[in-house]
Design a protein around this motif. Sequence first.
Motif, mmCIF file in Angstrom:
data_model
loop_
_atom_site.group_PDB
_atom_site.id
_atom_site.type_symbol
_atom_site.label_atom_id
_atom_site.label_comp_id
_atom_site.label_asym_id
_atom_site.label_seq_id
_atom_site.Cartn_x
_atom_site.Cartn_y
_atom_site.Cartn_z
ATOM 1 N N LEU A 76 71.522 50.658 107.759
ATOM 2 C CA LEU A 76 70.210 51.208 107.411
ATOM 3 C C LEU A 76 69.110 50.725 108.344
ATOM 4 O O LEU A 76 68.032 51.316 108.398
ATOM 5 N N THR A 77 69.339 49.662 109.070
ATOM 6 C CA THR A 77 68.317 49.115 109.960
ATOM 7 C C THR A 77 68.982 48.523 111.174
ATOM 8 O O THR A 77 70.147 48.102 111.136
ATOM 9 N N ALA A 78 68.216 48.480 112.257
ATOM 10 C CA ALA A 78 68.698 47.859 113.485
ATOM 11 C C ALA A 78 68.311 46.392 113.563
ATOM 12 O O ALA A 78 68.661 45.709 114.535
ATOM 13 N N ALA A 79 67.609 45.900 112.540
ATOM 14 C CA ALA A 79 67.173 44.505 112.551
ATOM 15 C C ALA A 79 68.370 43.591 112.317
ATOM 16 O O ALA A 79 69.231 43.876 111.469
ATOM 17 N N ARG A 80 68.429 42.470 113.059
ATOM 18 C CA ARG A 80 69.507 41.480 112.909
ATOM 19 C C ARG A 80 68.866 40.093 112.807
ATOM 20 O O ARG A 80 68.886 39.290 113.742
ATOM 21 N N PRO A 81 68.303 39.786 111.665
ATOM 22 C CA PRO A 81 67.665 38.489 111.532
ATOM 23 C C PRO A 81 68.687 37.355 111.526
ATOM 24 O O PRO A 81 69.828 37.536 111.068
ATOM 25 N N ALA A 82 68.293 36.215 112.038
ATOM 26 C CA ALA A 82 69.160 35.035 112.049
ATOM 27 C C ALA A 82 69.295 34.506 110.636
ATOM 28 O O ALA A 82 68.488 34.841 109.746
ATOM 29 N N ARG A 107 61.880 51.148 101.372
ATOM 30 C CA ARG A 107 61.414 49.842 101.802
ATOM 31 C C ARG A 107 62.655 49.027 102.119
ATOM 32 O O ARG A 107 63.475 48.716 101.234
ATOM 33 N N ILE A 108 62.885 48.675 103.410
ATOM 34 C CA ILE A 108 64.102 48.009 103.873
ATOM 35 C C ILE A 108 63.827 46.521 104.051
ATOM 36 O O ILE A 108 62.853 46.142 104.715
ATOM 37 N N LEU A 109 64.673 45.708 103.435
ATOM 38 C CA LEU A 109 64.578 44.258 103.583
ATOM 39 C C LEU A 109 65.902 43.741 104.116
ATOM 40 O O LEU A 109 66.965 43.964 103.508
ATOM 41 N N ALA A 155 78.237 34.751 110.507
ATOM 42 C CA ALA A 155 76.882 35.232 110.182
ATOM 43 C C ALA A 155 76.951 36.639 109.596
ATOM 44 O O ALA A 155 77.723 37.482 110.056
ATOM 45 N N ARG A 156 76.169 36.822 108.562
ATOM 46 C CA ARG A 156 76.096 38.130 107.914
ATOM 47 C C ARG A 156 74.616 38.525 107.738
ATOM 48 O O ARG A 156 73.716 37.692 107.667
ATOM 49 N N VAL A 157 74.402 39.874 107.653
ATOM 50 C CA VAL A 157 73.051 40.426 107.401
ATOM 51 C C VAL A 157 73.127 41.261 106.128
ATOM 52 O O VAL A 157 73.931 42.199 106.049
ATOM 53 N N VAL A 158 72.340 40.879 105.160
ATOM 54 C CA VAL A 158 72.278 41.623 103.891
ATOM 55 C C VAL A 158 71.049 42.541 103.946
ATOM 56 O O VAL A 158 69.907 42.068 104.120
ATOM 57 N N VAL A 159 71.308 43.845 103.810
ATOM 58 C CA VAL A 159 70.237 44.866 103.872
ATOM 59 C C VAL A 159 70.063 45.466 102.486
ATOM 60 O O VAL A 159 71.046 45.950 101.898
ATOM 61 N N VAL A 160 68.831 45.415 101.967
ATOM 62 C CA VAL A 160 68.508 45.990 100.659
ATOM 63 C C VAL A 160 67.417 47.048 100.861
ATOM 64 O O VAL A 160 66.346 46.736 101.416
ATOM 65 N N GLY A 161 67.695 48.278 100.454
ATOM 66 C CA GLY A 161 66.712 49.361 100.569
ATOM 67 C C GLY A 161 66.229 49.806 99.190
ATOM 68 O O GLY A 161 67.052 50.141 98.335
ATOM 69 N N GLN A 162 64.899 49.825 98.987
ATOM 70 C CA GLN A 162 64.308 50.248 97.720
ATOM 71 C C GLN A 162 63.519 51.544 97.952
ATOM 72 O O GLN A 162 62.655 51.636 98.833
ATOM 73 N N SER A 163 63.804 52.565 97.143
ATOM 74 C CA SER A 163 63.089 53.843 97.274
ATOM 75 C C SER A 163 61.616 53.684 96.865
ATOM 76 O O SER A 163 61.294 53.016 95.877
ATOM 77 N N LEU A 164 60.730 54.334 97.646
ATOM 78 C CA LEU A 164 59.297 54.309 97.343
ATOM 79 C C LEU A 164 58.866 55.470 96.437
ATOM 80 O O LEU A 164 57.662 55.643 96.209
ATOM 81 N N GLN A 197 59.771 49.883 106.699
ATOM 82 C CA GLN A 197 59.565 51.032 105.809
ATOM 83 C C GLN A 197 59.860 52.282 106.621
ATOM 84 O O GLN A 197 59.193 52.571 107.602
ATOM 85 N N ARG A 198 60.877 53.059 106.183
ATOM 86 C CA ARG A 198 61.294 54.199 106.979
ATOM 87 C C ARG A 198 62.125 55.149 106.131
ATOM 88 O O ARG A 198 62.523 54.821 105.004
ATOM 89 N N LEU A 199 62.349 56.346 106.684
ATOM 90 C CA LEU A 199 63.273 57.292 106.081
ATOM 91 C C LEU A 199 64.684 56.899 106.473
ATOM 92 O O LEU A 199 64.961 56.521 107.617
ATOM 93 N N LEU A 200 65.596 57.014 105.520
ATOM 94 C CA LEU A 200 66.991 56.668 105.834
ATOM 95 C C LEU A 200 67.624 57.691 106.745
ATOM 96 O O LEU A 200 68.505 57.371 107.537
ATOM 97 N N SER A 201 67.177 58.972 106.632
ATOM 98 C CA SER A 201 67.678 60.033 107.501
ATOM 99 C C SER A 201 66.607 61.121 107.576
ATOM 100 O O SER A 201 65.727 61.211 106.707
ATOM 101 N N PRO A 202 66.673 61.973 108.594
ATOM 102 C CA PRO A 202 65.666 63.036 108.712
ATOM 103 C C PRO A 202 65.653 63.980 107.519
ATOM 104 O O PRO A 202 64.642 64.643 107.270
ATOM 105 N N ASP A 203 66.752 64.073 106.789
ATOM 106 C CA ASP A 203 66.810 64.991 105.651
ATOM 107 C C ASP A 203 66.206 64.403 104.382
ATOM 108 O O ASP A 203 65.992 65.135 103.407
ATOM 109 N N ASP A 204 65.978 63.104 104.371
ATOM 110 C CA ASP A 204 65.438 62.473 103.164
ATOM 111 C C ASP A 204 63.946 62.791 102.998
ATOM 112 O O ASP A 204 63.213 62.952 103.982
ATOM 113 N N GLU A 205 63.496 62.907 101.751
ATOM 114 C CA GLU A 205 62.084 63.154 101.449
ATOM 115 C C GLU A 205 61.334 61.874 101.132
ATOM 116 O O GLU A 205 60.131 61.798 101.329
#
Length: 464
Positions: A113-119, A139-141, A151-160, A127-135
């Motif tokens: 869902l994101t290109a971010a790779r935090p340490a 909110r991506i954390l 190392a792992r990256v946990v991505v949590v997306g909450q709908s606005l 904050q972004r659309l998950l895909s061009p088709d989404d309305e």
Amino acid sequence: MTAAVRRITQPWTARLGGVRVRSALAAAAVVACAVLVAGVGLLLATRATLTGNLDAAATQRAGQVVAALQADDPTRLAQTLQPAAGDRTAVQVLDSSGRVLDASPDLGTRPALTAARPAPGQTVTQQRLLSPDDEDEFRILATGAQTADGARVVVVGQSLRPVNESLEVIVRAALVGVPALALVVGLATYFFVGKSLRPVEAIRRRVSTITASDLRTRVPVPAARDEVAALAETMNAMLDRLDGAARTQRRFVADASHELRSPLATLQVGLELLEATDSGHGRQLRRMRGETARLSRIISDLLLLARADEHGLTVRHDDVDLDDLAYVERDRLHAEHPELRIESRIRPARVRGDAHQLDRVIRNLCDNAARYARQVVTLTVTVGPDGTDLRVDDDGPGIDEAERERVFDRFVRLDDSRTRSDGGSGLGLAIAHEIVASHGGRITAETSSSGGASLHVWLPPADL
């Protein structure tokens, strides 16, 4: 400046109506602006609060996933990734290269869902659309964590969507509530300002009835001790001063005119005796007698006006044949002004009034016309269903439209063409105006058919 130009140059607030309307519009505008500003602040605060709640929930969910990963408990991890009923939270677990290792069931095989790779130990929020088709935006954390497997990256997306829906409810309520509130405030202000201005309107109506000839009337003072009451008291004090000054002036005019009559009579008798002795100064004596006669008329006119100002004219209500008075004045003009052509269109007319005073009106109008006429003076008397009309026309310079009201004031001098030094005192038309008004009629200055002045007197029917 014409009326149209005055309307254009007036401030726009002055063209909105009276104080009540302007106050109501101002109050409504202020309330609307204040509520709009407060509404914008409420929207921003609500959005910040709701977004903060989403971030707190996402942080809590990410912490649960990180705890399951670090505990190396697949069952616990599966339970943590499973969304609750109605929950639109998306969770992914990525390795350091961004490959999806695990995800919520509703994400399927969706890429990261994101290109971010935090340490490990760091968090990134987007904050972004998950895909061009989404309305709906999400909110991506993204949170970095260190596990036994690396190392792992946990991505949590909450709908606005819940945030946007809440804001839409507030906006719709504001679109309905702000105009309604402004309308209520405007109507309430209009009502209360009108109630507050009732004493001012009472003062205005009373002031409109006060004339220079009667300054004894006073404006009503409201019971409330406020600014309007102070204004009324100030106006009454001003009227007291004006009344006192007017009384002093009228008393002076009456006393001076009365005291001048005796020495003037003595001068007239003396001049007559000198003229009888044939001293060789007959021309000068006749001129002096003419001036003393004119001065006597002015004094008589001043006395009449002083009495009219003090007590009003005393009018007898007899049957008066106005046509007979007009014939007498026509013959007098023929005798005194042989150089003029005196025309008349006189019809039988009977009115109720004082014959002596009405004769004075006709005489003053005729003398005024003869003074300024070039060749012709026309005297007209007609009777209609609504009263009697008397007109005295001349072919002189006429009276400008701007001066037609002022010409009936006392001691008024118009332009040079109507101020010849042949006897006018500036009181004749003022006296005619007072007499006509005391008979319930009116007098106006107009333009004659020959371009000169036309003085029009209307008197009510005799049976009224």
